[in-house]
Enzyme design. Structure first.
Site, PDB file in Angstrom:
ATOM      1  N   ASP A   9      59.059  24.045 -11.639  1.00  0.00           N
ATOM      2  CA  ASP A   9      59.371  23.932 -10.138  1.00  0.00           C
ATOM      3  C   ASP A   9      58.919  22.689  -9.690  1.00  0.00           C
ATOM      4  O   ASP A   9      57.909  22.269  -9.828  1.00  0.00           O
ATOM      5  CB  ASP A   9      58.627  25.221  -9.700  1.00  0.00           C
ATOM      6  CG  ASP A   9      58.683  25.275  -8.279  1.00  0.00           C
ATOM      7  OD1 ASP A   9      59.895  25.130  -7.841  1.00  0.00           O
ATOM      8  OD2 ASP A   9      57.835  25.644  -7.582  1.00  0.00           O
ATOM      9  N   ASP A  50      61.102  31.828  -5.954  1.00  0.00           N
ATOM     10  CA  ASP A  50      62.211  31.262  -5.544  1.00  0.00           C
ATOM     11  C   ASP A  50      63.343  31.878  -5.192  1.00  0.00           C
ATOM     12  O   ASP A  50      64.150  31.759  -4.080  1.00  0.00           O
ATOM     13  CB  ASP A  50      62.362  29.868  -6.420  1.00  0.00           C
ATOM     14  CG  ASP A  50      61.611  28.653  -6.482  1.00  0.00           C
ATOM     15  OD1 ASP A  50      60.498  29.001  -5.609  1.00  0.00           O
ATOM     16  OD2 ASP A  50      61.759  27.915  -7.307  1.00  0.00           O
ATOM     17  N   THR A  87      63.933  22.185  -4.706  1.00  0.00           N
ATOM     18  CA  THR A  87      62.834  21.448  -4.658  1.00  0.00           C
ATOM     19  C   THR A  87      62.927  19.797  -5.366  1.00  0.00           C
ATOM     20  O   THR A  87      62.589  19.106  -4.922  1.00  0.00           O
ATOM     21  CB  THR A  87      61.398  21.933  -4.865  1.00  0.00           C
ATOM     22  OG1 THR A  87      61.632  22.595  -6.162  1.00  0.00           O
ATOM     23  CG2 THR A  87      61.006  22.961  -3.798  1.00  0.00           C
ATOM     24  N   THR A  88      63.796  20.240  -6.656  1.00  0.00           N
ATOM     25  CA  THR A  88      63.561  18.979  -7.351  1.00  0.00           C
ATOM     26  C   THR A  88      64.726  17.923  -6.967  1.00  0.00           C
ATOM     27  O   THR A  88      64.865  16.856  -6.770  1.00  0.00           O
ATOM     28  CB  THR A  88      63.963  19.475  -8.911  1.00  0.00           C
ATOM     29  OG1 THR A  88      63.018  20.518  -9.411  1.00  0.00           O
ATOM     30  CG2 THR A  88      63.930  18.414  -9.692  1.00  0.00           C
TER      31      THR A  88
END
Length: 527
Positions: A61, A387, A94-95
């Site tokens: 994550d 998530d 998020t990445t």
């Protein structure tokens, strides 16, 4: 006359070109760090702390990885912040957001190198981001009115989110868990009422969704193990023998009988308190603090189930779920709101006994019990599931859905390219650079899967020049595939957040032309 020295001894400043270099390099380094975790074939990172206990986290994550890094470079901190905000706001992407911002800066660096002013680049990026967002809006699907299709959309989004995480092997099972849990919320984005309990043992496949609430405690001795139609009082009060609570108080007595009298008084005080609590007409008492043996005996005699030391999260959630309030004084029972549920019983999960509340007031509540081989696996599974739950709860509110697998990036890149051709002046270079940065995301997804990215992205681009193409990268077969047939979907809200946050972060870093580091404040030697 020039000022010789403006700053104190240890303060440093970087100006112009060097400052810009430092911020570009820092941001690109962070983007390269998390780049390999992107996509269904992304790899995990092990984060090991050097503190006490040397705790180890294995994660994929982006936000978790970046949160754990301690970084000196100011531009890198901006990227870490946007990834945190992305995590809090929509939960997924998020990445992608960090990688996109890093690619935008990489392109900007080339433009600055060819003597284009940062402000020109910024206004070009602004136009491009706006155009990309409109391109996505034209192609969204919205199935909110058709319940079955909408559920299928949610399943697909959950499976797409989970496919890049540790749960990808059993993604159908977990997608179903997540969708069931979110559908129970009936449109609220408050994930408090979904509780996740981790129990080591078994395999990830053994995880299940339980309707109701599970409290990770044992039932006391000699108390009823099963209660139907329970009235629950949730409290946060001291149930140890009330001591003389004055700091450093001493009581002098001249005989043992007096000691016995004091002890008797304490017991009476406790008994009175327990009588007050029983007077609420309850048959289950849950306390945040511990309950001594004496009051526990009294509760058992009255046939009341008393649970001590329930953790604070558990207590707040229990109050929320059963519709009660947390009480700390018991003088007027009519003002205390009791919680209700149909059945309280003890269940076994693995080797542990837990207390299960079923038929609770708030029908939205449920508990997901995760099983897994080790704690590291469980932690990562919880992050992945969290998530998925975040994305789904956002999608229930904003039900617009896009295809996934590099499709949105190609759609945006195509629209941005067309804009670049129409725009006169230097801005067009910046707009073109924006489309190259967008194409970097499918490129990285293909690279991480060990595919020939140049070949695939060229094929994708050709496909997208046909009208209304659904082409994206199918990582499993390693070719260009139809995303709507493969059922790879993403939430529009996630993509929009990624696009806008990344552009704003890149813009902020581009505006920098000087970095000043202050000298640390010295402590005067106090003698």
């Amino acid at each position: 006359m020039a000022v010789e020295k403006l700053f104190k001894d240890e303060a440093t400043e970087e100006k112009g070109e060097r400052a810009r270099m430092a911020s570009f390099v820092g941001a690109m380094a962070i983007a390269d760090l998390v780049k390999t975790t992107l996509g269904p074939k992304g790899m995990d990172k092990i984060l090991q702390s050097t503190g006490r206990g040397h705790s180890v986290t294995v994660t994929n994550d982006g936000a978790t990885i970046l949160k754990s890094l301690h970084i000196d470079n100011p531009a890198a901190k901006v990227l870490i912040d946007i990834s945190k905000v992305q995590d809090d706001e929509v939960g997924d992407g998020t990445t992608s957001v960090v990688v996109l911002a890093g690619e935008l800066l990489r392109e900007a660096e080339k433009l600055v190198g060819s003597k284009i002013h940062p402000m020109t680049i910024i206004s070009g990026y602004r136009m491009a981001a706006d155009c990309a967002r409109r391109a996505l809006l034209d192609r969204v699907k919205d199935n909110k009115d058709d319940a079955e299709k909408f559920r299928l959309d949610l399943m697909r989004i959950a499976m797409t989110t989970l496919s890049s995480k540790i749960l990808s092997q059993d993604k159908e099972h977990f997608a179903k868990l997540a969708v069931d849990a979110v559908m129970r919320l009936k449109g609220s984005t408050n994930l408090e009422s979904i509780q996740i309990i981790k129990k080591a043992g078994g395999s990830l496949k053994d995880s299940f969704l339980d309707e109701g609430f599970i409290l990770d405690k044992k039932i006391g001795l000699g108390q009823p193990k099963r209660i139907e139609n329970a009235n629950i009082l949730v409290a946060n009060t001291a149930m140890d023998t009330d001591k003389v609570k004055i700091y450093g108080a001493r009581v002098r007595v001249d005989s043992m009988a007096k000691v016995a009298q004091i002890e008797g008084a304490e017991k009476d005080k406790m008994r009175e308190k327990v009588q007050k609590i029983i007077g609420h007409g309850i048959n289950c008492f849950v306390n945040r603090q511990l309950i001594y043996n004496f009051p526990e005996e009294l509760f058992a005699d009255a046939g009341i189930l008393a649970i001590e030391h329930a953790d604070f999260d558990g207590i707040e959630r229990l109050a929320l779920v059963t519709g009660g309030e947390i009480a700390s004084t018991f003088d007027n029972p009519e003002s205390v709101k009791l919680g209700h549920c149909k059945l309280i019983e003890e269940i076994m999960i693995g080797e542990d006994k837990l207390i299960h509340f079923s038929g609770v007031e708030m029908g939205q509540a449920c508990t997901i019990v995760l099983r897994g081989a080790s704690f590291h696996v469980l932690d990562e599974a919880e992050r992945s599931l969290h998530d998925a739950l975040c994305v789904l709860s956002q999608t229930v509110n904003d039900s617009r859905v896009l295809l996934g697998g590099g499709w949105p990036e190609m759609v945006m890149a195509k629209a941005v390219d067309e804009l670049a051709r129409k725009t006169p002046g230097k801005k067009s270079h910046a707009i073109e650079a924006f489309s190259r940065a967008l194409i970097a995301i499918p490129t990285i997804i293909a690279d991480n899967a060990g595919l020939d990215s140049a070949e695939l992205v060229a094929q994708l681009r050709a496909e997208h020049h046909k009208e209304d193409s659904n082409a994206g990268i199918d990582v499993i077969t390693g070719a260009v595939g139809d995303m709507s047939e493969l059922g790879i979907s993403e939430a529009f809200k996630v993509k929009q957040a990624v696009l806008l946050s990344a552009t704003e972060a890149a813009e902020m870093i581009l505006r920098v032309d000087e970095i000043i580091t202050c000298a640390p404040r010295r402590r005067e030697d106090r003698m």
